[in-house]
Design a protein around this motif. Sequence first.
Motif, PDB file in Angstrom:
ATOM      1  N   ALA A 244     -10.603  -4.359   4.874  1.00 43.98           N
ATOM      2  CA  ALA A 244      -9.305  -3.715   4.808  1.00 43.98           C
ATOM      3  C   ALA A 244      -8.449  -4.356   3.725  1.00 43.98           C
ATOM      4  O   ALA A 244      -8.599  -5.540   3.401  1.00 43.98           O
ATOM      5  CB  ALA A 244      -8.597  -3.800   6.163  1.00 43.98           C
ATOM      6  N   GLU A 245      -7.530  -3.558   3.176  1.00 47.88           N
ATOM      7  CA  GLU A 245      -6.679  -4.054   2.094  1.00 47.88           C
ATOM      8  C   GLU A 245      -5.645  -5.064   2.578  1.00 47.88           C
ATOM      9  O   GLU A 245      -5.062  -5.782   1.758  1.00 47.88           O
ATOM     10  CB  GLU A 245      -5.979  -2.881   1.410  1.00 47.88           C
ATOM     11  CG  GLU A 245      -6.911  -1.934   0.687  1.00 47.88           C
ATOM     12  CD  GLU A 245      -6.164  -0.892  -0.118  1.00 47.88           C
ATOM     13  OE1 GLU A 245      -5.598  -1.263  -1.166  1.00 47.88           O
ATOM     14  OE2 GLU A 245      -6.131   0.281   0.302  1.00 47.88           O
ATOM     15  N   ASP A 246      -5.414  -5.123   3.875  1.00 50.41           N
ATOM     16  CA  ASP A 246      -4.425  -6.079   4.384  1.00 50.41           C
ATOM     17  C   ASP A 246      -4.992  -7.475   4.575  1.00 50.41           C
ATOM     18  O   ASP A 246      -4.320  -8.369   5.074  1.00 50.41           O
ATOM     19  CB  ASP A 246      -3.842  -5.578   5.710  1.00 50.41           C
ATOM     20  CG  ASP A 246      -4.920  -5.356   6.768  1.00 50.41           C
ATOM     21  OD1 ASP A 246      -6.102  -5.651   6.497  1.00 50.41           O
ATOM     22  OD2 ASP A 246      -4.574  -4.866   7.861  1.00 50.41           O
ATOM     23  N   GLY A 247      -6.291  -7.674   4.196  1.00 55.44           N
ATOM     24  CA  GLY A 247      -6.895  -8.992   4.312  1.00 55.44           C
ATOM     25  C   GLY A 247      -7.574  -9.258   5.631  1.00 55.44           C
ATOM     26  O   GLY A 247      -8.005 -10.385   5.890  1.00 55.44           O
ATOM     27  N   SER A 248      -7.705  -8.252   6.474  1.00 58.09           N
ATOM     28  CA  SER A 248      -8.369  -8.431   7.762  1.00 58.09           C
ATOM     29  C   SER A 248      -9.833  -8.796   7.550  1.00 58.09           C
ATOM     30  O   SER A 248     -10.510  -8.222   6.695  1.00 58.09           O
ATOM     31  CB  SER A 248      -8.254  -7.146   8.593  1.00 58.09           C
ATOM     32  OG  SER A 248      -9.015  -7.257   9.777  1.00 58.09           O
ATOM     33  N   ARG A 267      -8.652  -6.332  -8.145  1.00 59.07           N
ATOM     34  CA  ARG A 267      -7.802  -7.430  -7.702  1.00 59.07           C
ATOM     35  C   ARG A 267      -8.555  -8.732  -7.918  1.00 59.07           C
ATOM     36  O   ARG A 267      -9.317  -9.176  -7.068  1.00 59.07           O
ATOM     37  CB  ARG A 267      -7.422  -7.272  -6.237  1.00 59.07           C
ATOM     38  CG  ARG A 267      -6.615  -6.014  -5.940  1.00 59.07           C
ATOM     39  CD  ARG A 267      -6.282  -5.890  -4.473  1.00 59.07           C
ATOM     40  NE  ARG A 267      -5.533  -4.659  -4.199  1.00 59.07           N
ATOM     41  CZ  ARG A 267      -5.168  -4.271  -2.981  1.00 59.07           C
ATOM     42  NH1 ARG A 267      -5.475  -5.014  -1.926  1.00 59.07           N
ATOM     43  NH2 ARG A 267      -4.512  -3.135  -2.813  1.00 59.07           N
TER      44      ARG A 267
END
Length: 292
Positions: A244-248, A267
Amino acid sequence: MNIRSLTRGDGVVIGAAVLLLIASFLDIYSIDGASDSADIPSLWGSGPVVLGVVLAGVIGAALIVVARAMPQPKKVAGLDLGQFGIAFTVFAAWSALGNIFDPAGAFDGEGGFVDELGAGLGLILALIATLVMAAAAVATPLVPALKGALIPAARPAAPQPYGGQPQGGYGYPGAQQQPYGGQPGQPGQPGQPGQPGQPFGGQPQPGQAQPQPQAPQQAQAQAQPAGDFSPFWFAVPVPRPLFAEDGSPTPIAELAPGTWYLAVEQRGANLVAQTQDGRRGVLQDTSGIQRG
């Protein structure tokens, strides 16, 4: 299920399972001095051999292949199906080895009959098949040669600009696509049917107006940065998790070999990729990817 996610090691497991099925119809015993017309049972005539060797090996191979082909591995008691499959194949090889050393089992053999009884062709082939199957199942995650895709991805004729719609189904760039931002309009404009449009960021074609030279300061101000990212299609050599993009730390999907994915952002050393169903995530391992 995506069969293009199968690896070369999975192909070895499938081949060994086929050999095991063939061996199950051959003789379980070899008897010294027996005539060619002697009725010797096959592996299906022995319950322990059928359950411990034939069915255990076939079930293990099926679990390994199904677990690899699924986008999200299913887990039972905290273990995924692939791990159960590996355990089944190792158990089948161990059982086959025991039947080779003692083909008569608990038969007491009064009268010296057991001395003339040995492992038949079916048992020997079953041992070879289960040993190969177990070795391939265990070694596939460890050996790079076995981790490669069983069915390689076909290279696209040309990469599709970001924003175009795939013509041959999602995941395949296609040979001629409408450039990003192109609208149907007058002949000669990008996206006009029958007229090849100028690719996004491409060079001007003959007959088009050439840009006027600019002053060095103005050209430098309008020049794109050297590290500017351009979206591109890519394929992975082995299954890779997409986070996931939220770093999960929990993967949201798995990228499978043989399918083209669109990289929409970079990134650092990671890529932001888009899956078939439109989900976006971060691909952390970008080593060995094939660009379209």
